[in-house]
Scaffold this motif. Sequence first.
Motif, PDB file in Angstrom:
ATOM      1  N   CYS A 179       0.891  -1.116   0.073  1.00 32.22           N
ATOM      2  CA  CYS A 179       0.052   0.072  -0.065  1.00 32.22           C
ATOM      3  C   CYS A 179       0.828   1.118  -0.048  1.00 32.22           C
ATOM      4  O   CYS A 179       2.098   1.310   0.365  1.00 32.22           O
ATOM      5  N   GLY A 180       0.281   2.504  -0.338  1.00 31.14           N
ATOM      6  CA  GLY A 180       0.951   3.791  -0.286  1.00 31.14           C
ATOM      7  C   GLY A 180       0.091   4.697   0.515  1.00 31.14           C
ATOM      8  O   GLY A 180      -0.611   4.356   1.355  1.00 31.14           O
ATOM      9  N   TYR A 181       0.444   6.012   0.194  1.00 33.43           N
ATOM     10  CA  TYR A 181      -0.397   6.986   0.856  1.00 33.43           C
ATOM     11  C   TYR A 181      -1.553   7.542  -0.219  1.00 33.43           C
ATOM     12  O   TYR A 181      -1.333   7.612  -1.391  1.00 33.43           O
ATOM     13  N   PHE A 182      -2.713   7.788   0.685  1.00 31.33           N
ATOM     14  CA  PHE A 182      -3.741   8.274   0.147  1.00 31.33           C
ATOM     15  C   PHE A 182      -4.305   9.380   0.603  1.00 31.33           C
ATOM     16  O   PHE A 182      -3.844   9.999   1.533  1.00 31.33           O
ATOM     17  N   PRO A 183      -5.329  10.280   0.092  1.00 28.74           N
ATOM     18  CA  PRO A 183      -5.577  11.546   0.399  1.00 28.74           C
ATOM     19  C   PRO A 183      -6.400  11.380   1.922  1.00 28.74           C
ATOM     20  O   PRO A 183      -6.881  10.318   2.175  1.00 28.74           O
ATOM     21  N   GLY A 184      -5.896  12.179   2.844  1.00 26.85           N
ATOM     22  CA  GLY A 184      -6.452  12.159   4.228  1.00 26.85           C
ATOM     23  C   GLY A 184      -5.591  11.209   4.944  1.00 26.85           C
ATOM     24  O   GLY A 184      -5.696  11.263   6.406  1.00 26.85           O
ATOM     25  N   ASP A 185      -4.519  10.619   4.497  1.00 23.56           N
ATOM     26  CA  ASP A 185      -3.732   9.774   5.388  1.00 23.56           C
ATOM     27  C   ASP A 185      -2.624  10.701   6.111  1.00 23.56           C
ATOM     28  O   ASP A 185      -2.481  11.732   5.574  1.00 23.56           O
ATOM     29  N   ASP A 186      -2.364  10.152   7.120  1.00 25.31           N
ATOM     30  CA  ASP A 186      -1.014  10.830   8.098  1.00 25.31           C
ATOM     31  C   ASP A 186      -0.053   9.905   7.803  1.00 25.31           C
ATOM     32  O   ASP A 186       0.064   9.066   7.013  1.00 25.31           O
ATOM     33  N   LEU A 187       1.120  10.567   8.375  1.00 27.74           N
ATOM     34  CA  LEU A 187       2.471   9.840   8.157  1.00 27.74           C
ATOM     35  C   LEU A 187       2.358   8.255   8.568  1.00 27.74           C
ATOM     36  O   LEU A 187       2.924   7.277   8.118  1.00 27.74           O
ATOM     37  N   PHE A 188       1.446   7.771   9.733  1.00 24.03           N
ATOM     38  CA  PHE A 188       1.499   6.485  10.282  1.00 24.03           C
ATOM     39  C   PHE A 188       0.523   5.710   9.471  1.00 24.03           C
ATOM     40  O   PHE A 188       0.241   4.243   9.857  1.00 24.03           O
ATOM     41  N   THR A 189      -0.671   6.224   8.786  1.00 21.61           N
ATOM     42  CA  THR A 189      -1.578   5.427   8.304  1.00 21.61           C
ATOM     43  C   THR A 189      -1.525   4.006   7.637  1.00 21.61           C
ATOM     44  O   THR A 189      -1.984   2.980   8.091  1.00 21.61           O
ATOM     45  N   PRO A 190      -0.516   4.185   6.657  1.00 17.03           N
ATOM     46  CA  PRO A 190      -0.149   2.694   6.158  1.00 17.03           C
ATOM     47  C   PRO A 190       0.450   1.707   7.040  1.00 17.03           C
ATOM     48  O   PRO A 190      -0.003   0.231   6.725  1.00 17.03           O
ATOM     49  N   LEU A 191       0.755   2.060   8.044  1.00 15.19           N
ATOM     50  CA  LEU A 191       1.340   1.066   8.923  1.00 15.19           C
ATOM     51  C   LEU A 191       0.357   0.556   9.823  1.00 15.19           C
ATOM     52  O   LEU A 191       0.458  -0.413  10.500  1.00 15.19           O
ATOM     53  N   THR A 192      -0.768   1.405   9.835  1.00 14.48           N
ATOM     54  CA  THR A 192      -1.713   0.695  10.737  1.00 14.48           C
ATOM     55  C   THR A 192      -3.008   0.005  10.451  1.00 14.48           C
ATOM     56  O   THR A 192      -4.012  -0.425  10.905  1.00 14.48           O
ATOM     57  N   ARG A 193      -3.057   0.132   9.138  1.00 12.67           N
ATOM     58  CA  ARG A 193      -4.214  -0.784   8.261  1.00 12.67           C
ATOM     59  C   ARG A 193      -3.697  -1.998   7.629  1.00 12.67           C
ATOM     60  O   ARG A 193      -2.448  -2.148   7.187  1.00 12.67           O
ATOM     61  N   CYS A 194      -4.372  -2.964   7.917  1.00 15.83           N
ATOM     62  CA  CYS A 194      -4.145  -4.449   7.366  1.00 15.83           C
ATOM     63  C   CYS A 194      -4.468  -4.664   5.872  1.00 15.83           C
ATOM     64  O   CYS A 194      -5.699  -4.134   5.654  1.00 15.83           O
TER      65      CYS A 194
END
Length: 360
Positions: A179-194
Amino acid sequence: MKRLGDVWPQLVSFENLLAAYRKARRGKARRPGVAEFGLQLEPELLRLQRDLQSGTYHPGTYRLFTIYDRKPRVIAAAPFRDRVVHHAVMQLIEPRLDRTFITDSYACRQGKGVHAAVDRYQAWCRTYRYVLKMDVRHYFPSIDHDRLKEKLRRRIKDARVLALLDRIIDGSPHTDSACGYFPGDDLFTPLTRCVGIPIGNLTSQFFANLYLDDLDHFIKQALQIRPYLRYVDDMVVLDHDKLRLADIRAAVRDGLATDRLILHPNKAHITHVAHGLNLLGYVVYPRRRRLRNDNGHHFARKLRRMARAYGAGRLAWSKVLASTQSWIGHAKHADTDGLRRVLFSQAVFMRGAGQRTVPA
């Protein structure tokens, strides 16, 4: 759309589990895990039924292995007990939800498939001048668990069925996050999503169709595009206007981002239909189609391996016939008369009583 409800009692019935067992064992009856389950069939099914009813069922550990089909793919094989559960779920919910999918979604659906998709595209490319072919970057490893569960909840209201589907999704083996970064994500969002569902599961095939179903309806209805088809994450759109296709590509890229997916940057090209489209194993032109070159080379190598194994007594003739007839069934949907004559004229299978040949 009316949500699907009151499925659970039928799902956990002994009759449904027995039917699921019979489907799961087809072609695999001699494998150790399948045979062991079958030797204690009634106790195993009753134990599985109790676990499902009590909410104590948990998926087992996947067996991971890699296949090499143009590029390496990691396949996850669930334990046989879990495959029985997958069939038990899918044989009840899939037929009902499948009716809501667009007609031109072709993967893993009854009456559809590769050849129907290619036929559909070829009929369209005789009318339209340009084609846009797209796919999703790392589709299965990128499917977001929370988004998938949201989509299931918009279509199913039976809480116990949803809880079981959640456990199947959460039980997916860990893979490297794509996964990558998407609109609305913060720095840690990709790390917290399964993210990620296993290639190889019966449920994964259905999840893959459902996950992009919203995008399918957006393209067909909101964008009002008739010549659009999808096979898993391969998407094809045709039009007379290249600029119109470029606008559609941008709209699809934005639509995928809402589902936390990325359009493959190197596989979203607009070409003239007369140049031929590489689609599902074929190169398709308006009036003819070829088998992709690597397919013929791959099968020629396989024929040589089978000839050696047959000559050494390691491979039965029935297995040779089954494998070659399967390939011929695929190859016959393209202009391959000459290719098949060459391949099978060079294939010699000799053992014991004499020489055998495979009809082309």
